[in-house]
Write a protein that holds these residues in place. Structure first.
Motif, PDB file in Angstrom:
ATOM      1  N   UNK B  56      70.271  60.438  21.641  1.00 52.10           N
ATOM      2  CA  UNK B  56      69.830  61.730  22.177  1.00 52.10           C
ATOM      3  C   UNK B  56      70.013  62.825  21.132  1.00 52.10           C
ATOM      4  N   UNK B  57      71.136  62.783  20.417  1.00 54.97           N
ATOM      5  CA  UNK B  57      71.375  63.788  19.367  1.00 54.97           C
ATOM      6  C   UNK B  57      70.322  63.652  18.266  1.00 54.97           C
ATOM      7  N   UNK B  58      70.025  62.420  17.865  1.00 58.76           N
ATOM      8  CA  UNK B  58      69.027  62.198  16.801  1.00 58.76           C
ATOM      9  C   UNK B  58      67.653  62.714  17.251  1.00 58.76           C
ATOM     10  N   UNK B  59      67.264  62.384  18.476  1.00 59.16           N
ATOM     11  CA  UNK B  59      65.973  62.852  18.991  1.00 59.16           C
ATOM     12  C   UNK B  59      65.913  64.366  19.071  1.00 59.16           C
ATOM     13  N   UNK B 106      84.839  61.213  20.188  1.00 58.60           N
ATOM     14  CA  UNK B 106      84.459  61.273  18.768  1.00 58.60           C
ATOM     15  C   UNK B 106      85.125  62.503  18.156  1.00 58.60           C
ATOM     16  N   UNK B 107      85.785  62.323  16.999  1.00 56.71           N
ATOM     17  CA  UNK B 107      86.445  63.458  16.353  1.00 56.71           C
ATOM     18  C   UNK B 107      85.416  64.262  15.551  1.00 56.71           C
ATOM     19  N   UNK B 108      85.651  65.576  15.477  1.00 56.80           N
ATOM     20  CA  UNK B 108      84.667  66.440  14.800  1.00 56.80           C
ATOM     21  C   UNK B 108      84.420  66.008  13.365  1.00 56.80           C
ATOM     22  N   UNK B 109      85.473  65.581  12.669  1.00 64.85           N
ATOM     23  CA  UNK B 109      85.281  65.198  11.261  1.00 64.85           C
ATOM     24  C   UNK B 109      84.624  63.820  11.113  1.00 64.85           C
ATOM     25  N   UNK B 110      84.422  63.136  12.242  1.00 67.05           N
ATOM     26  CA  UNK B 110      83.755  61.823  12.187  1.00 67.05           C
ATOM     27  C   UNK B 110      82.318  61.883  12.706  1.00 67.05           C
ATOM     28  N   UNK B 111      81.916  63.070  13.158  1.00 70.06           N
ATOM     29  CA  UNK B 111      80.615  63.180  13.853  1.00 70.06           C
ATOM     30  C   UNK B 111      79.462  62.605  13.040  1.00 70.06           C
ATOM     31  N   UNK B 112      79.301  63.078  11.801  1.00 71.97           N
ATOM     32  CA  UNK B 112      78.131  62.647  11.020  1.00 71.97           C
ATOM     33  C   UNK B 112      78.175  61.155  10.711  1.00 71.97           C
ATOM     34  N   UNK B 113      79.366  60.634  10.455  1.00 70.60           N
ATOM     35  CA  UNK B 113      79.434  59.192  10.153  1.00 70.60           C
ATOM     36  C   UNK B 113      79.141  58.364  11.411  1.00 70.60           C
ATOM     37  N   UNK B 114      79.579  58.864  12.584  1.00 78.86           N
ATOM     38  CA  UNK B 114      79.269  58.161  13.842  1.00 78.86           C
ATOM     39  C   UNK B 114      77.762  58.179  14.085  1.00 78.86           C
ATOM     40  N   UNK B 116      75.375  58.488  11.809  1.00 80.31           N
ATOM     41  CA  UNK B 116      74.722  57.599  10.829  1.00 80.31           C
ATOM     42  C   UNK B 116      74.893  56.131  11.232  1.00 80.31           C
ATOM     43  N   UNK B 117      76.070  55.807  11.742  1.00 82.95           N
ATOM     44  CA  UNK B 117      76.365  54.408  12.085  1.00 82.95           C
ATOM     45  C   UNK B 117      75.510  53.914  13.260  1.00 82.95           C
ATOM     46  N   UNK B 119      72.744  55.625  14.755  1.00 81.77           N
ATOM     47  CA  UNK B 119      71.341  56.077  14.873  1.00 81.77           C
ATOM     48  C   UNK B 119      70.401  54.884  14.739  1.00 81.77           C
ATOM     49  N   UNK B 120      69.503  54.747  15.689  1.00 82.48           N
ATOM     50  CA  UNK B 120      68.566  53.629  15.653  1.00 82.48           C
ATOM     51  C   UNK B 120      67.517  53.886  14.557  1.00 82.48           C
ATOM     52  N   UNK B 121      67.371  52.952  13.593  1.00 83.47           N
ATOM     53  CA  UNK B 121      66.420  53.181  12.492  1.00 83.47           C
ATOM     54  C   UNK B 121      64.975  53.357  12.980  1.00 83.47           C
ATOM     55  N   UNK B 122      64.635  52.741  14.105  1.00 82.25           N
ATOM     56  CA  UNK B 122      63.271  52.903  14.640  1.00 82.25           C
ATOM     57  C   UNK B 122      63.056  54.322  15.179  1.00 82.25           C
ATOM     58  N   UNK B 123      64.107  54.906  15.726  1.00 81.78           N
ATOM     59  CA  UNK B 123      64.008  56.290  16.194  1.00 81.78           C
ATOM     60  C   UNK B 123      63.886  57.245  15.001  1.00 81.78           C
ATOM     61  N   UNK B 124      64.560  56.906  13.923  1.00 75.68           N
ATOM     62  CA  UNK B 124      64.449  57.724  12.700  1.00 75.68           C
ATOM     63  C   UNK B 124      63.019  57.660  12.162  1.00 75.68           C
ATOM     64  N   UNK B 125      62.416  56.472  12.187  1.00 81.71           N
ATOM     65  CA  UNK B 125      61.014  56.324  11.749  1.00 81.71           C
ATOM     66  C   UNK B 125      60.092  57.156  12.645  1.00 81.71           C
TER      67      UNK B 125
END
Lengths: 102, 291
Positions: B56-59, B106-114, B116-117, B119-125
């Protein structure tokens, strides 16, 4: 005008249509438009829900539009939640439906 | 046309949204609403919920980039103002779903790594196809991609998620109901504004149809991954917890298999694409089915 029914032509009404019935609208809890317009809309409750003669579903956002007057084919209605202008038609099922006017 | 565009005012947005359904909310829900204990205490359920929320965040990050990027490509002031309100809506969605990740631990300093880990690559496409149009300042293709394809998908996904959560998670259902209300305006703008513009630019149709076909493919691939790889139902069975019987498109979500849920959602979204595109004069293109 606050009623979603924004235009109609009773001269070209379906045969035997007679006078339009009037409806008193109550608050349905719909809160997605400014307060004074809320009674004119309600959420579609899915399978099992039925439309009253003063109601039609917006095909764009699926909200039920409610007028203080009976709706008829040819009426022009406005859907405030998605800001669509619609025309009421009689669908193949015999029920009233709304079509988007671009 | 003048009356139609005049509805796109900041005042109208203020009265409907912040002073309407978002009044007295905090990150989209009531102050005292919390995630259910079972989601926080069970590691499998918590991870699956984080994974779903990341999508949802990625979308929504894609929608934020697209709506803000389209403002300067809009051909009239009213459309620019509408897209400004949509930009704030999308930023709010990014924020409320991100805040849900924090609520899930989820910790704030881990947000971006979570993100990235998971995120569905098809949604990124899917997002990349849309953002390419936005980068080229192609207003018509951009709005169709954003407000009809992406928002049309989001509208159906959120409605399904609402049906799943409404019986068991008032907090997330409340958050979703606010986003669904926002999506009503966004799909309305997409259809109404583009419905008139496409008539003036019929030469754009084939390009838009190709874009819809490509975005639809990546969307279906995302749905396949999301449902088929989900461990939630197995874990609930293991725990002996009965599934919630929310109803969506006439189906009881409490008895469907993940594959059946995927098909109900995919069929609903594709049917909506076909109907919405048909209304604006664009011919729906059937996408290839992901393996």
């Amino acid at each position: 005008m606050s009623d979603p029914l924004q235009g109609h032509d009773d001269a070209s009404a379906e045969p035997g249509a007679g006078e339009r019935r009037r409806f008193i609208l109550d608050d349905t809890g719909f809160n997605e438009v400014p307060v004074k317009y809320r009674k004119f809309y309600r959420k579609w409750r899915g399978a099992g829900d039925a439309l009253a003669p003063n109601e039609v579903v917006c095909p764009v956002c699926k909200v039920v539009i409610r007028s203080t007057r009976e709706l008829r084919p040819g009426d022009r209605v406005y859907c405030m939640p998605c800001m669509s202008r619609l025309v009421v038609v009689r669908g193949e099922s015999g029920m009233l439906e709304a079509r988007v006017a671009y | 046309m003048a009356d139609f565009l005049s509805a796109y005012s900041i005042q109208s947005w203020l009265e409907s949204c912040p002073q309407g359904y978002l009044e007295d909310t905090e990150y989209g829900h009531a102050h005292d609403e919390k995630e259910p204990d079972i989601l926080l205490d069970n590691e499998v359920l918590r991870e699956e919920t984080i994974k779903a929320t990341v999508q949802l965040v990625v979308g929504e990050r894609c929608a934020l980039s697209a709506s803000s990027g389209l403002i300067n490509a809009a051909p009239d002031e009213a459309s620019k103002r509408f897209l400004a309100t949509q930009t704030l809506d999308e930023a709010r969605h990014v924020e409320v779903f991100t805040h849900r990740l924090y609520d899930l631990g989820v910790k704030k300093n881990e947000l971006e790594s979570v993100i990235r880990h998971y995120a569905n690559p098809n949604l990124v496409k899917f997002a990349e196809v849309l953002l390419e149009k936005v980068d080229k300042k192609d207003f018509i293709a951009g709005v169709v991609g954003q407000n009809i394809v992406l928002e049309g998908m989001a509208f159906s996904v959120f409605e399904m998620m609402y049906a799943m959560n409404e019986p068991i998670n008032a907090k997330f259902a409340h958050t979703l109901s606010g986003t669904i209300a926002d999506e009503r305006r966004h799909v309305g703008f997409g259809e109404n504004r583009i419905g008139s513009l496409i008539k003036e630019n019929p030469g754009k149709k084939s390009e838009i149809e190709r874009m819809q076909k490509e975005m639809s493919y990546w969307m279906l691939a995302t749905f396949a991954d999301a449902f088929r790889g989900n461990r939630t139902l197995d874990e609930l069975n293991k725990l002996g917890v009965e599934r919630a019987h929310g109803h969506y498109q006439g189906a009881d979500l409490g008895v469907l298999s993940p594959e059946q849920m995927e098909h109900v959602l995919a069929d609903t979204v594709l049917a909506e694409f076909k109907t919405r595109l048909g209304r604006i004069g664009v011919e729906y293109q059937t996408p290839a089915m992901p393996a």
